[in-house]
Design a protein around this motif. Structure first.
Motif, PDB file in Angstrom:
ATOM      1  N   GLN A  95      22.760  24.939  81.308  1.00  0.00           N
ATOM      2  CA  GLN A  95      24.163  25.353  81.201  1.00  0.00           C
ATOM      3  C   GLN A  95      24.769  24.884  79.886  1.00  0.00           C
ATOM      4  N   ARG A 137      26.367  27.092  76.960  1.00  0.00           N
ATOM      5  CA  ARG A 137      27.729  26.868  76.477  1.00  0.00           C
ATOM      6  C   ARG A 137      27.724  26.602  74.979  1.00  0.00           C
ATOM      7  N   ALA A 145      17.102  32.722  86.959  1.00  0.00           N
ATOM      8  CA  ALA A 145      18.135  33.590  86.395  1.00  0.00           C
ATOM      9  C   ALA A 145      19.530  33.021  86.613  1.00  0.00           C
ATOM     10  N   VAL A 146      19.780  32.478  87.822  1.00  0.00           N
ATOM     11  CA  VAL A 146      21.135  32.061  88.161  1.00  0.00           C
ATOM     12  C   VAL A 146      21.344  30.565  87.914  1.00  0.00           C
ATOM     13  N   LEU A 147      20.418  29.769  88.463  1.00  0.00           N
ATOM     14  CA  LEU A 147      20.617  28.319  88.342  1.00  0.00           C
ATOM     15  C   LEU A 147      20.326  27.831  86.933  1.00  0.00           C
ATOM     16  N   GLN A 171      20.069  29.862  84.340  1.00  0.00           N
ATOM     17  CA  GLN A 171      20.650  30.834  83.423  1.00  0.00           C
ATOM     18  C   GLN A 171      19.586  31.441  82.515  1.00  0.00           C
ATOM     19  N   MET A 185      19.834  21.054  91.334  1.00  0.00           N
ATOM     20  CA  MET A 185      20.180  22.439  91.655  1.00  0.00           C
ATOM     21  C   MET A 185      18.967  23.186  92.223  1.00  0.00           C
ATOM     22  N   GLU A 225      18.182  21.954  95.739  1.00  0.00           N
ATOM     23  CA  GLU A 225      19.084  22.476  96.767  1.00  0.00           C
ATOM     24  C   GLU A 225      18.794  23.945  97.076  1.00  0.00           C
ATOM     25  N   ARG A 226      18.355  24.683  96.055  1.00  0.00           N
ATOM     26  CA  ARG A 226      17.994  26.072  96.314  1.00  0.00           C
ATOM     27  C   ARG A 226      16.697  26.136  97.127  1.00  0.00           C
ATOM     28  N   ILE A 228      15.830  23.940  99.324  1.00  0.00           N
ATOM     29  CA  ILE A 228      16.230  23.635 100.708  1.00  0.00           C
ATOM     30  C   ILE A 228      16.789  24.891 101.375  1.00  0.00           C
ATOM     31  N   LEU A 229      17.592  25.621 100.622  1.00  0.00           N
ATOM     32  CA  LEU A 229      18.225  26.835 101.163  1.00  0.00           C
ATOM     33  C   LEU A 229      17.167  27.887 101.519  1.00  0.00           C
ATOM     34  N   ARG A 241      15.104  26.793 104.467  1.00  0.00           N
ATOM     35  CA  ARG A 241      15.847  26.940 105.722  1.00  0.00           C
ATOM     36  C   ARG A 241      15.791  28.390 106.203  1.00  0.00           C
ATOM     37  N   ASP A 242      15.894  29.324 105.279  1.00  0.00           N
ATOM     38  CA  ASP A 242      15.794  30.736 105.660  1.00  0.00           C
ATOM     39  C   ASP A 242      14.416  31.054 106.243  1.00  0.00           C
ATOM     40  N   ASN A 276      16.410  15.373 103.052  1.00  0.00           N
ATOM     41  CA  ASN A 276      16.447  14.578 101.834  1.00  0.00           C
ATOM     42  C   ASN A 276      16.032  13.147 102.126  1.00  0.00           C
ATOM     43  N   SER A 313      25.658  33.761  86.837  1.00  0.00           N
ATOM     44  CA  SER A 313      25.242  32.382  86.562  1.00  0.00           C
ATOM     45  C   SER A 313      26.309  31.595  85.816  1.00  0.00           C
ATOM     46  N   LEU A 336      28.589  29.103  87.887  1.00  0.00           N
ATOM     47  CA  LEU A 336      27.915  28.073  88.668  1.00  0.00           C
ATOM     48  C   LEU A 336      28.853  26.938  89.071  1.00  0.00           C
ATOM     49  N   TRP A 385      27.652  23.606  97.626  1.00  0.00           N
ATOM     50  CA  TRP A 385      26.211  23.836  97.476  1.00  0.00           C
ATOM     51  C   TRP A 385      26.035  24.775  96.293  1.00  0.00           C
ATOM     52  N   ALA A 420      23.794  25.450  94.373  1.00  0.00           N
ATOM     53  CA  ALA A 420      22.531  26.197  94.290  1.00  0.00           C
ATOM     54  C   ALA A 420      22.567  27.477  95.106  1.00  0.00           C
ATOM     55  N   PRO A 449      23.172  20.767 101.679  1.00  0.00           N
ATOM     56  CA  PRO A 449      21.749  20.464 101.426  1.00  0.00           C
ATOM     57  C   PRO A 449      21.233  19.339 102.308  1.00  0.00           C
ATOM     58  N   ASN A 450      22.103  18.401 102.646  1.00  0.00           N
ATOM     59  CA  ASN A 450      21.645  17.267 103.440  1.00  0.00           C
ATOM     60  C   ASN A 450      22.025  17.394 104.901  1.00  0.00           C
TER      61      ASN A 450
END
Lengths: 451, 606
Positions: A225, A229, A277-279, A281, A335, A338-339, A341-342, A345-346, A353, B88, B91, B121, B123, B150-151
């Protein structure tokens, strides 16, 4: 009017001289670098140094290796001027460069080199034969010169303190906080342009950016990021090729076929494209293999969709719960974690953690130090805690087979190949980190204001 | 128990029961009244809390609307309306917006649920949240939402606002974390606290119940209440005893909080401390106890005084009655009043006077009767020997006149007969004399078994020489030991009983002499196997001059009874017709017992 014309000519002349001076290297000046890592040791064989990118760069500034790799990944003489192996490539003889001295002015001898190699590679048998050093690996090791080019095999004299033959000498060392280096006047390869380098350690991206904005740092690391910037603000940003692998590593091999299937489901569930792409960039590359495609040319073959695996939904992942650890102090890693984890989970997999405790699954960032793919693979395997592969030949087919075996062992899930980003001020030149991510401090020079 | 004590207990009991009943009634009525007041207070506090809760929800909604109307969101909405937007760059936008509005959770999502920016979150950026209802609807009030983190997960008080800029709307979903700090930030009246149960698991887990200080100790006590409140459309209220101290009790009202959709993930509990109520109730109870206790004590004292006054004449009457029973026929009582008790006393005095007069008359009558009986007996006893005497003298006179030659022989025979009858008269007179002159016992230590054996030994030869022999059995108790007694008098009494027994068995039989020892007395038993006595005979047996024998004086058993009475003992008889008779003499063992028996010596003999 005439006076105005003369003044304009003088100003244009001065500007031209100034521009000319900026493109020509000059000696002197201090480079202030700010980094996130905070190594507490200067020993190049210490994993704190050898397994982190910052540690490797400090090692390259203070120590030399017997061999160095050029931009194409070909081994070139450094402290060694020549090397030979026997027919089995198990016994290597190395001829040392003469006239090289450590920073305490003691000469580089075969005994010191042998001692240093024994310290960093206890599995080798290293002996001295006159002015030469003999290394016996016990097995065929055709890539020994490439290994000798790794910073962990830097030549160091350990006599209570640690001394090197590199282009810079340590003058101040506050472990984990500040390291100050000055250029050696009698460096065997010629004096570095910079007079000194001050490296401030343990600085977050935010602190580094503040230091850069306040003109307290000349070179800083940037997060994706931050790099975006800075680019948007038309600041100078340099990045390497993707030289760091971010991956998920399981602490243990799978205990059953079912667990293997669940690990494969996890690997399939991870949306690497969005992560990049997103996290990030789009600053990295989604990773399918351990080594980036630009190094091997076959990474695309490891793409999840091209591998035979059990797709999500065919495997019962309920009640799957793994502990998960990552370095939460690194924003990019946090980041991505956490993605992960997401996505997990899906896929019906719970990742808890575990903080800094030993966990079932770790998110690891590992630098790829060597440009030689087999050596880099061995180094990565060591860094990730995987079985270190043994190569029989130098062919890409064997490299692919071994990397494929590592990936299908369900111990590691590659995620992203990530470059190093640096923010540099306009006075710093020749920061040649584009190819291998190395700082090459001996080549860097700064514009020194005219006295 | 004396009448006074009975009266005292009765009066005290009645007063205590009345006091306790009154206290219980007052306490119950008071408690119900306080319960009602406390319930009203709890409901008022709960309503106040709901108001506070709603105010927080409105506050969140205002902040979300402020974000939705901001330029940043407007630019974001415009950008998202373009083809292939680059999300993005957003964020960290949600985080900074959430920090600016002091929100814990904030997500900006497109109408298809794609998260453009997430504060909690980050992410999740670019991730499509399928848990959101489609289409997303804005809310005019706050609701509970389960926030995935996340946790783990958390509970939030959230709202949804909408930014209608550009072609596609953006939805701002945000709120505050419902945790202990949220509960601590609520303005609650004194004596009240709020709990929150985060219903993130299918079964009750105590760790999910928190108040403003953190996890609630003994949270399992609230499990039934929470379970009740989780039933749709039902609020629940319970009294919860946190400890043995009633001051720690709380009236807790549980409400299922409104949810975004479907089952609510949280139960709000509002607890009102019962401490002020319990303290007030305890004060009332203490006052009641003190007043009641004092009243009971005073009642007992006054009842004692009153019972004493009421029963005093009756007690005097009872004492006088005892005196009369003891032989004091002159006893009179003081008439204190002219009520029923006074009349009773007067009647008593009159009764004793009349009894005394009648007793004098009875004694006089008995004395006359005794003299008559004595005279009759004397006449009867003397008449028998006198008649032979008269015949003998007349025979001598006739012989001297008609047969002088045989007079000497007649004279000799007649004088012998006269002397024999005169001896007989003397014997009769001496028996009467003995009865009238019974000597006082001379106390000695007497071996009981030895005395009984001696008497039997003296008589046994006579029984064995009889044509119809009598078998004598001695059954002596070794523990009989010694007693204080006059051995001669006792010897005489036992001899009399043995002679009577032998006389009762003219055809022979078995005579048993038995001794028995108890701790304080010694028993002699003389039993025969004769013809026995009927009940009338048994009753009159010890009456002087009564006899069932042809030649008896009727004084033998009277003498025996007299001796036993002088030894402060008692004699009884048991007899069955056709089977025999058994006399039993029980004598006190020690002189102390004899002295103790002195006052009742007059009634000792049977």
């Amino acid at each position: 009017m005439k006076r105005i014309a003369l003044a304009l000519i003088a100003a244009i002349s001065l500007t031209a001289c100034s521009l000319h001076a900026a493109t020509r290297p000059s000696y002197g000046g201090t480079l202030r670098i700010s980094v996130q890592a905070a190594p507490t040791s200067l020993d190049p064989a210490d994993p704190i140094m050898s397994e982190t990118h910052t540690g490797q760069q400090i090692s390259r500034a203070v120590f030399d290796t017997l061999v160095r790799l050029d931009d194409k990944g070909v081994a070139q003489p450094d402290l060694a001027i020549r090397w030979e192996s026997d027919a089995e490539e198990q016994r290597w003889r190395i001829w040392l460069r003469g006239g090289v001295r450590f920073d305490d002015d003691s000469p580089l001898t075969a005994a010191v080199v042998a001692s240093s190699l024994r310290f960093s590679n206890p599995r080798w048998r290293v002996s001295v034969d006159g002015d030469q050093v003999v290394i016996e690996t016990g097995f065929a090791e055709p890539r020994l010169p490439y290994e000798l080019a790794l910073t962990q095999n830097s030549i160091a004299k350990r006599d209570g303190s640690i001394r090197g033959t590199g282009p810079f000498v340590v003058t101040e060392w506050n472990p984990g906080k500040v390291l100050t280096l000055i250029a050696r006047e009698n460096y065997w390869a010629g004096r570095a342009f910079l007079n000194s380098v001050v490296i401030t350690l343990g600085q977050s991206y935010r602190d580094q950016l503040l230091a850069f904005e306040l003109n307290k740092a000349d070179a800083i690391e940037l997060s994706p990021q931050g790099a975006n910037r800075a680019s948007a603000d038309r600041q100078r940003v340099e990045n390497s090729r993707p030289m760091m692998l971010i991956s998920l590593v399981f602490a243990q091999p799978p205990r059953s076929a079912d667990e293997t299937q669940r690990r494969i489901v996890l690997a399939h569930s991870l949306d690497r494209t969005s992560m990049n792409a997103v996290l990030l960039q789009s600053s990295g590359e989604p990773a399918a293999g351990l080594l980036p495609n630009w190094m091997t040319g076959y990474e695309f073959l490891f793409a999840p969709e091209s591998r035979n695996g059990v797709l999500q939904g065919r495997t019962d992942t309920s009640n799957t719960r793994w502990s998960f650890s990552y370095d939460a102090s690194d924003p990019a890693l946090r980041m991505i974690a956490e993605r992960v984890i997401l996505n997990a989970r899906d896929a019906g997999i719970a990742l808890d953690n575990a903080g800094n405790r030993r966990a079932d699954l770790r998110l690891v960032d590992a630098p790829i130090e060597s440009l030689q793919s087999e050596t880099a693979l061995q180094q990565l395997a060591q860094r990730l805690g995987l079985p270190i592969p043994v190569f029989q030949s130098n062919g890409p087919a064997e490299a692919y087979a071994i990397e494929n075996e590592l990936i299908t062992s369900a111990r590691v899930i590659p995620l992203i190949h990530f470059p190093y980003f640096y923010g540099l001020d306009k006075e710093t030149h020749n920061w040649d980190a584009v190819r291998d991510g190395n700082w090459h401090l001996e080549n860097v020079w700064r514009e020194v204001p005219a006295p | 128990m004396s009448l006074r004590n009975k009266l005292l207990i009765s009066i005290s009991g009645i007063v205590v029961v009345s006091l306790v009943t009154a206290t219980l009634v007052i306490s119950t009525v008071t408690r119900h009244a306080f319960e009602r007041i406390n319930e009203d207070r709890t409901m008022a506090l709960t309503a106040q809390f709901h108001s506070e809760f709603s105010r927080r929800g409105d506050e969140i909604l205002q902040r979300l609307q402020s974000i939705a109307e901001s330029d940043r969101v407007a630019r974001m909405a415009v950008s998202m309306s373009r083809p292939q937007p680059d999300i993005s760059v957003y964020l960290n936008d949600a985080r900074s917006m959430a920090d600016g509005e002091r929100l814990d959770f904030l997500e900006i999502v497109t109408d298809n649920g794609t998260i453009v920016s997430s504060a909690q979150w980050p992410a999740k950026i670019g991730y499509r949240d399928t848990s959101l209802a489609s289409p997303i609807s804005t809310s005019s009030h706050a609701f509970l939402r389960r926030e995935d983190l996340p946790n783990g997960s958390a509970l939030s008080l959230s709202c949804i606002s909408k930014a209608n800029v550009g072609e596609k709307p953006l939805y701002i979903i945000g709120g505050r974390r419902l945790d202990q700090s949220f509960l601590a930030s609520l303005t609650l009246p004194p004596g009240m606290r709020a709990f929150l149960y985060v219903n993130l698991q299918p079964t009750f887990s105590p760790s999910f119940l928190i108040d403003s200080t953190g996890p609630v100790p003994h949270a399992e006590l609230l499990a039934p209440l929470i379970g009740e409140a989780q039933q749709p459309g039902r609020d629940a209220t319970r009294l919860v005893h946190w400890s043995n101290d009633a001051k720690d009790d709380e009236t807790i009202h549980a409400v299922l909080l409104p949810a975004e959709n479907g089952a609510s993930p949280g139960v709000l509990l509002v607890g009102a401390s019962r401490r002020p109520y319990v303290e007030l109730r305890q004060q009332i109870n203490l006052s009641g106890l003190l007043v009641g206790g004092g009243g009971i004590l005073l009642t007992i004292l006054l009842s004692g005084w009153a019972a004493g006054r009421v029963t005093r004449p009756l007690r005097e009457l009872a004492e006088a009655t005892e005196n009369v029973a003891g032989g004091d026929w002159q006893t009179q009582v003081w008439i204190r009043s002219d009520d029923e008790v006074g009349k009773l006393a007067d009647s008593f005095n009159r009764m004793t006077r009349e009894l005394s007069d009648q007793r004098q008359q009875l004694l006089q009558t008995e004395r006359v009767a005794a003299w008559r009986e004595l005279a009759r007996r004397l006449a009867h006893e003397l008449k028998n020997p006198l008649f032979p005497l008269q015949l003998t003298v007349e025979n001598m006179l006739r012989a001297r006149d008609q047969n002088p030659q045989q007079f000497d022989e007649v004279f000799r025979e007649s004088t012998q007969a006269l002397l024999a009858e005169i001896r007989n008269l003397k014997t009769i007179i001496s028996r009467f004399s003995d009865f009238s002159r019974m000597p006082q016992p001379v106390w000695q230590t007497v071996r009981v078994n030895e005395l009984a054996g001696n008497v039997v030994r003296l008589m046994q030869p006579q029984w064995q020489a009889s044509p119809s022999p009598i078998e004598c059995r001695l059954e002596l108790d070794e523990a009989a030991g010694t007693i204080s007694a006059d051995p001669d008098l006792l010897h005489r009494a036992i001899s009399n009983l043995l002679l009577n027994a032998a006389d009762a068995m003219p055809q022979g039989g078995v005579l048993t002499v038995r001794t028995q020892a108890t701790a304080e007395s010694v028993v002699f038993e003389i039993c025969d196997t004769g013809s026995g006595l009927n009940s009338e005979e048994c009753e009159r047996l010890f009456t002087p001059y009564y006899t069932s024998k042809i030649h008896g004086t009727g004084l033998g058993l009277a003498i025996v009874q007299s001796i036993v009475a002088d030894h402060h003992g008692r004699i009884t008889v048991q007899s069955t017709l056709g089977q025999g008779t058994c006399f039993r003499i029980e004598l006190p063992r020690s002189s102390a017992a004899i002295k103790a028996a002195e006052p009742r010596s007059s009634g000792a003999s049977a």
